[in-house]
Design a protein around this motif. Structure first.
Motif, mmCIF file in Angstrom:
data_model
loop_
_atom_site.group_PDB
_atom_site.id
_atom_site.type_symbol
_atom_site.label_atom_id
_atom_site.label_comp_id
_atom_site.label_asym_id
_atom_site.label_seq_id
_atom_site.Cartn_x
_atom_site.Cartn_y
_atom_site.Cartn_z
ATOM 1 N N ASP A 72 67.412 -111.773 -50.807
ATOM 2 C CA ASP A 72 67.072 -113.138 -50.384
ATOM 3 C C ASP A 72 67.591 -114.169 -51.390
ATOM 4 O O ASP A 72 68.139 -115.206 -51.008
ATOM 5 C CB ASP A 72 65.554 -113.279 -50.214
ATOM 6 N N GLN A 128 56.841 -112.374 -52.360
ATOM 7 C CA GLN A 128 58.305 -112.221 -52.367
ATOM 8 C C GLN A 128 58.977 -113.582 -52.211
ATOM 9 O O GLN A 128 59.961 -113.886 -52.893
ATOM 10 C CB GLN A 128 58.747 -111.281 -51.246
ATOM 11 N N LYS A 129 58.418 -114.415 -51.316
ATOM 12 C CA LYS A 129 58.949 -115.781 -51.120
ATOM 13 C C LYS A 129 58.778 -116.604 -52.393
ATOM 14 O O LYS A 129 59.698 -117.322 -52.818
ATOM 15 C CB LYS A 129 58.198 -116.431 -49.950
ATOM 16 N N ARG A 172 70.585 -117.071 -50.741
ATOM 17 C CA ARG A 172 70.279 -118.502 -50.855
ATOM 18 C C ARG A 172 71.153 -119.220 -51.884
ATOM 19 O O ARG A 172 71.248 -120.450 -51.846
ATOM 20 C CB ARG A 172 68.797 -118.681 -51.218
ATOM 21 N N SER A 185 61.378 -115.457 -54.931
ATOM 22 C CA SER A 185 62.706 -115.944 -54.555
ATOM 23 C C SER A 185 62.848 -117.438 -54.861
ATOM 24 O O SER A 185 63.874 -117.880 -55.388
ATOM 25 C CB SER A 185 62.949 -115.674 -53.063
ATOM 26 N N ASP A 186 61.810 -118.205 -54.547
ATOM 27 C CA ASP A 186 61.826 -119.652 -54.829
ATOM 28 C C ASP A 186 62.005 -119.923 -56.317
ATOM 29 O O ASP A 186 62.792 -120.781 -56.722
ATOM 30 C CB ASP A 186 60.522 -120.310 -54.357
ATOM 31 N N ASP A 218 54.303 -113.275 -48.989
ATOM 32 C CA ASP A 218 54.092 -114.520 -49.748
ATOM 33 C C ASP A 218 54.604 -114.418 -51.180
ATOM 34 O O ASP A 218 55.276 -115.317 -51.682
ATOM 35 C CB ASP A 218 52.601 -114.888 -49.763
ATOM 36 N N GLN A 265 61.211 -111.101 -42.709
ATOM 37 C CA GLN A 265 60.020 -111.885 -43.041
ATOM 38 C C GLN A 265 59.522 -111.487 -44.430
ATOM 39 O O GLN A 265 59.076 -110.362 -44.628
ATOM 40 C CB GLN A 265 58.923 -111.630 -41.991
ATOM 41 N N LEU A 266 59.642 -112.415 -45.375
ATOM 42 C CA LEU A 266 59.193 -112.123 -46.730
ATOM 43 C C LEU A 266 57.678 -112.241 -46.833
ATOM 44 O O LEU A 266 57.065 -113.104 -46.199
ATOM 45 C CB LEU A 266 59.829 -113.092 -47.736
ATOM 46 N N VAL A 275 63.807 -108.991 -52.295
ATOM 47 C CA VAL A 275 63.796 -110.226 -53.091
ATOM 48 C C VAL A 275 65.199 -110.514 -53.628
ATOM 49 O O VAL A 275 65.697 -111.646 -53.546
ATOM 50 C CB VAL A 275 62.775 -110.132 -54.252
#
Length: 393
Positions: free
Chosen positions: A47, A11-12, A51, A15-16, A9, A6-7, A44
């Protein structure tokens, strides 16, 4: 077995941004992301690599950091990982390859089909010369993303020194910041440990006597040694560590990690303090690992190290760091403070500076990255005082 992590916020969000950067076909620039020490950079990295639907080469600056990053990737997706590093006796190339630059520098042909590169501790890439520059040039049209907590380099400039933001050096490897999160933000969210700062200097300590070396990157050994002798720095250091071992308030310390400039004062400290071990570049790896295990177990109370535990040493319970050396390097200062910035339940962290570094750079939570006029001219400030892209004072 793959595992979902679970990343957080931020970290997400990081990554995005990275995946979007790599997938954007039109962009020709290389980019960096600034993620503070303790923010979970290895998660990070893993992930992002998971992806991306293509080959990814991930550079790590040391054996310890490579091991941490590889283990996180293995938790997420073990089927894609390989290690290309002499320190692991492994020369494997996989979908996601973790490497050290010294091991791959002579083998660019093995990575010609790689579209994506990530560099951990990206501030170590010298844009003018060196292994990274040569390897990137040999590969040609590859997209490179750097990750770092310290996006600046100290260099000589017009007879003095200047701390330059790495996207603003000429030439540069990385030209755009695509994501950053402030240290203070993570501290406010409870992801980093609060630190109490203490500035203590020997009687008569005078920084103006220190001379800058020819690279402009730090003080000369000779001037530091002369100032140490003048103020009996060794005796002062011993007295401070003795006080920390029996503090008048705050309770017993879990562990005291001392950063020295030279091996000599680390050895002198160990001669005077019974529960003190020394770690330096000369310490054999097995011996160093054994010392650090005993330190974490509480069997050794004090570790004096000469410049080897600035990155990759992960010990969240550490509650006392003594910086027993002056430096002009903001990156080094931040990395040393960062050894105790990871949170741990009930921790009361103390940072004790003996050489004026707090005065020079401020508290790490006061460091702010600022995009001036939103035009990509990034700077670092400390309590409103500009630290980068001006002459070093």
């Amino acid at each position: 077995m793959t595992m979902n992590i679970q990343l957080r916020d931020y970290q997400k969000a990081a990554s995005d941004k990275a995946v979007a950067f790599f997938n954007e076909k039109k962009t020709k620039y290389n980019a960096i992301m600034v993620l503070p020490t303790g923010s979970g950079k290895s998660i990070v990295l893993a992930d992002i690599a998971n992806r991306l639907d293509d080959n990814v080469l991930i550079f790590c600056p040391s054996r310890e950091i490579l091991k941490q990053n590889y283990e996180k990737m293995n938790m997420i997706n073990p089927f894609r990982c390989a290690i290309f590093s002499a320190s692991f006796n492994s020369k494997d190339v996989g979908k996601v390859t973790f490497a050290t630059i010294g091991s791959v520098k002579s083998h660019p042909e093995l990575f010609q089909h790689f579209k994506y590169i990530m560099v951990d501790e990206a501030h170590q890439c010298n844009p003018k010369q060196g292994m990274y520059k040569e390897f990137f040039e040999a590969l040609g049209q590859t997209k490179i993303l750097g990750l770092t907590a310290t996006p600046y380099r100290l260099s000589s400039y017009m007879g003095g020194s200047m701390l330059k933001f790495i996207t603003r050096t000429r030439p540069n490897i990385f030209s755009k910041v695509i994501y950053q999160v402030q240290i203070s933000t993570l501290l406010d969210m409870g992801y980093l440990s609060k630190i109490s700062y203490y500035q203590l200097s020997p009687t008569g300590w005078n920084e103006s006597r220190l001379k800058v070396n020819t690279t402009g990157a730090d003080y000369t050994d000779k001037s530091v040694i002369m100032e140490y002798q003048r103020v009996d720095f060794y005796g002062f250091l011993v007295s401070i560590v003795e006080r920390l071992l029996k503090p008048k308030r705050g309770g017993a310390r879990k562990g005291i990690l001392v950063f020295t400039r030279f091996v000599k004062e680390a050895n002198q400290l160990a001669d005077k303090i019974p529960d003190c071990a020394v770690v330096s570049a000369e310490t054999p790896k097995a011996e160093r690992d054994a010392i650090l295990q005993k330190f974490k177990a509480g069997e050794i109370k004090v570790v004096a190290n000469a410049g080897v535990l600035t990155t990759g040493f992960d010990y969240p319970e550490l509650d006392t760091v003594v910086m027993a050396r002056p430096t002009m390097s903001l990156a080094l200062y931040y990395q040393i403070v960062g050894r105790e910035i990871r949170p741990h339940k009930g921790k009361d962290a103390w940072f004790v500076d003996l050489c004026g570094n707090i005065k020079r750079f401020g508290k790490v939570e006061d460091l702010k990255l600022v995009d001036t006029n939103n035009k990509g001219k990034w700077m670092v400030f400390s309590n409103g005082r500009q630290l980068t892209n001006i002459m070093f004072e």
